[in-house]
Write a protein that holds these residues in place. Structure first.
Motif, PDB file in Angstrom:
ATOM      1  N   PRO A  15      18.157  -6.299  -1.986  1.00  0.00           N
ATOM      2  CA  PRO A  15      18.035  -5.846  -0.292  1.00  0.00           C
ATOM      3  C   PRO A  15      17.443  -3.923  -0.125  1.00  0.00           C
ATOM      4  CG  PRO A  15      18.988  -6.918  -0.642  1.00  0.00           C
ATOM      5  CD  PRO A  15      19.561  -6.612  -1.820  1.00  0.00           C
ATOM      6  N   GLU A  16      17.487  -3.927  -0.779  1.00  0.00           N
ATOM      7  CA  GLU A  16      17.335  -1.958  -1.159  1.00  0.00           C
ATOM      8  C   GLU A  16      16.330  -1.374  -0.943  1.00  0.00           C
ATOM      9  OE1 GLU A  16      21.000   0.201  -2.781  1.00  0.00           O
ATOM     10  OE2 GLU A  16      21.842  -1.683  -1.953  1.00  0.00           O
ATOM     11  N   GLU A  23       8.119  -2.807   3.688  1.00  0.00           N
ATOM     12  CA  GLU A  23       7.428  -1.730   4.947  1.00  0.00           C
ATOM     13  C   GLU A  23       6.112  -0.923   4.498  1.00  0.00           C
ATOM     14  OE1 GLU A  23      10.659   0.725   6.922  1.00  0.00           O
ATOM     15  OE2 GLU A  23      12.025  -0.938   7.219  1.00  0.00           O
ATOM     16  N   VAL A  24       5.906  -0.265   3.455  1.00  0.00           N
ATOM     17  CA  VAL A  24       5.336  -0.019   2.554  1.00  0.00           C
ATOM     18  C   VAL A  24       3.492  -0.865   2.983  1.00  0.00           C
ATOM     19  CG1 VAL A  24       4.757   1.272   0.806  1.00  0.00           C
ATOM     20  CG2 VAL A  24       6.171   1.181   1.257  1.00  0.00           C
ATOM     21  N   ILE A  25       3.984  -2.272   2.732  1.00  0.00           N
ATOM     22  CA  ILE A  25       2.808  -2.996   2.051  1.00  0.00           C
ATOM     23  C   ILE A  25       2.559  -3.091   3.972  1.00  0.00           C
ATOM     24  CG2 ILE A  25       2.362  -5.251   1.284  1.00  0.00           C
ATOM     25  CD1 ILE A  25       4.523  -4.906  -0.579  1.00  0.00           C
ATOM     26  N   ILE A  32      -1.124  -9.902   7.740  1.00  0.00           N
ATOM     27  CA  ILE A  32      -0.309 -10.639   6.808  1.00  0.00           C
ATOM     28  C   ILE A  32       0.960 -10.613   7.926  1.00  0.00           C
ATOM     29  CG2 ILE A  32       2.121 -10.651   4.796  1.00  0.00           C
ATOM     30  CD1 ILE A  32      -0.112  -8.768   3.606  1.00  0.00           C
ATOM     31  N   GLU A  33       2.199 -11.763   8.240  1.00  0.00           N
ATOM     32  CA  GLU A  33       2.972 -12.324   8.526  1.00  0.00           C
ATOM     33  C   GLU A  33       4.252 -12.400   7.712  1.00  0.00           C
ATOM     34  OE1 GLU A  33       5.134 -15.867  11.863  1.00  0.00           O
ATOM     35  OE2 GLU A  33       2.737 -15.792  11.256  1.00  0.00           O
ATOM     36  N   TRP A  34       4.805 -11.685   8.159  1.00  0.00           N
ATOM     37  CA  TRP A  34       6.752 -11.506   7.025  1.00  0.00           C
ATOM     38  C   TRP A  34       7.400 -13.102   7.632  1.00  0.00           C
ATOM     39  CZ3 TRP A  34       5.129  -8.914   3.037  1.00  0.00           C
ATOM     40  CH2 TRP A  34       4.437  -8.176   2.600  1.00  0.00           C
ATOM     41  N   ILE A  35       7.307 -13.603   7.074  1.00  0.00           N
ATOM     42  CA  ILE A  35       8.355 -14.652   7.543  1.00  0.00           C
ATOM     43  C   ILE A  35      10.329 -14.340   6.404  1.00  0.00           C
ATOM     44  CG2 ILE A  35       8.545 -16.895   7.504  1.00  0.00           C
ATOM     45  CD1 ILE A  35       5.683 -17.557   7.474  1.00  0.00           C
ATOM     46  N   ARG A  36      10.677 -14.558   7.362  1.00  0.00           N
ATOM     47  CA  ARG A  36      11.959 -14.126   6.743  1.00  0.00           C
ATOM     48  C   ARG A  36      13.305 -15.564   7.332  1.00  0.00           C
ATOM     49  NH1 ARG A  36      10.328  -9.350   7.988  1.00  0.00           N
ATOM     50  NH2 ARG A  36      10.031  -8.087   6.233  1.00  0.00           N
ATOM     51  N   GLU A 348       8.332   6.792   1.506  1.00  0.00           N
ATOM     52  CA  GLU A 348       7.994   7.427   1.850  1.00  0.00           C
ATOM     53  C   GLU A 348       7.235   8.170   1.465  1.00  0.00           C
ATOM     54  OE1 GLU A 348       8.120   8.207   5.239  1.00  0.00           O
ATOM     55  OE2 GLU A 348       9.413   6.567   5.670  1.00  0.00           O
ATOM     56  N   ALA A 349       7.108   8.393   0.282  1.00  0.00           N
ATOM     57  CA  ALA A 349       6.330   9.453  -0.410  1.00  0.00           C
ATOM     58  C   ALA A 349       4.725   8.532  -0.690  1.00  0.00           C
ATOM     59  CB  ALA A 349       6.840   9.999  -1.373  1.00  0.00           C
TER      60      ALA A 349
END
Ligand code: IPM
Ligand code: MN
Length: 356
Positions: A15-16, A23-25, A32-36, A348-349
């Motif tokens: 998960p890390e 988040e980057v994508i 895009i809808e992210w479904i969890r 972040e980079a």
């Protein structure tokens, strides 16, 4: 219309890598809808089931799944993604990024793809006591002794089907053709143990030889898997697309990852006729869990494969370019690459490079 992608974060350090990569994508602003859906340990707590029906339905209804790595709890979901949805072609690129840590003297330009058959071979889940083979009166083909003489001993079943082989080999030829159009050599290498296993691996190879006739524009070659392993280490630049049965592909894709910088950089996508899902090739890295140092490159590059699949090719290219730039610069790399950056600092980079 929004594309729907199921996210399954997996266990231990997975998960890390997954969270900041999503988040980057997501920062690319694509529809895009992210479904969890609940999967794994949390699902067991809330639904009394590691893989509740609700999660299966969400996967099936989505355009694709982005999967982390599993040490067990999320495995039922993985089994569904592979066998339930018939994702027979596991695509594992081995592409050297300038600045990555490779044991090769000249890693620049290594760029090949292993296409691993994903559903058959020794991955049948059929094992047992050799005494059970007595009924078949099986004997060792070389010593002519009954197999049951070896007891106590166990067997595992290896099955190579015509349809399964045809599907994955055709997929690999088509991939070689698409790559050829982009300037790659247009070569497919088949690797099997056809000398010792003429009826099973030989069958796989025969199908490849037969299909090669339909792809005159693609150069075809076939090696015995041990010879192939040696060639892969000595002459990786000569490879373009490689196809092989499941277990060899599992082993050789990790080996190939080692050549170009390690499992921290190795992405993977599994494709069927109706579904695809994307996962890094590495495991859950329990030894570094909780430290925010897992290299998210494999996950991000799997994300780029996901974007290609969804039809967001420009975004995929931008993501790859951003990652390549970071490696070339060599400043924000994670400890596996000799750097001191955390997982989140790397991500972040990447966003800095993307300007998101
Ligand atoms: C992989 C992994 C899996 C496999 C395990 C987790 C079942 O090693 O994706 O390469 O062997 O396929
Ligand atoms: Mn593996």
């Amino acid at each position: 219309m929004k594309r729907r992608v199921v996210v399954i974060e997996g266990e231990d350090a997975s998960p890390e890598a997954m969270r900041p990569s999503v988040e980057v994508i997501d920062s690319l602003g694509l529809p895009i809808e992210w479904i969890r859906p609940p999967v794994g340990r949390p699902a067991l707590e809330s639904h009394g089931d590691l893989f509740p029906e609700e999660a299966r339905a969400a996967i099936d209804a989505a355009d694709a799944t982005f999967f982390g790595s599993t040490s067990g709890p999320s495995a039922p979901a993985l089994l569904h993604l592979r066998w339930g949805l018939g994702t027979y072609a596991n695509v594992r690129p081995a592409r050297y990024l300038e600045g990555a840590r490779s044991p090769l003297a000249e890693p620049a330009g290594v760029d090949f793809i292993i296409v691993r058959e994903n559903l058959e071979d020794l991955y049948m889940g059929i094992e047992g006591e050799v005494e059970a083979l007595d009924v078949l009166s099986l004997e060792n083909r070389f010593s002519h002794r009954p197999i049951s003489d070896m007891a106590p001993a166990r067997f595992a079943l290896k099955v190579i089907s015509e349809e399964g082989s045809r599907n994955v080999i055709r997929f690999a030829f088509d991939l070689a053709r698409r790559r050829r159009a982009e300037g790659h050599p247009g070569r497919l290498t088949c690797a099997t143990k056809y000398n010792m296993l003429p009826r099973s691996d030989g069958f796989f190879r025969d199908i490849a030889v037969e299909l090669a006739a339909e792809y005159p524009d693609i150069e075809f070659e076939s090696f015995i898997i041990d010879d192939f392993g040696h060639r892969m280490v000595l002459h990786p630049h000569a490879l373009d697309v490689v196809v092989m049965p499941n277990l060899y592909g599992d082993v050789m894709s990790d080996t190939a990852a080692g050549l170009v910088g390690g499992l921290g950089l190795a992405p993977s996508g599994c494709y069927g006729d109706d579904y695809a899902y994307f996962e890094s090739a590495h495991g859950t890295a329990p030894d570094i869990a909780g430290r925010n140092v897992i290299n998210p490159t494999a996950t991000l590059l799997s994300g780029a494969m996901l974007l290609d699949h969804l039809g967001f090719g420009d975004a995929a290219a931008a993501l790859r370019t951003a990652i390549e730039a970071l490696y070339a610069e060599g400043k924000e790399l994670t400890p596996d690459q000799g750097g001191v950056a955390t997982t989140t600092a790397f991500c972040e980079a990447v966003r800095g490079r993307l300007g998101t």
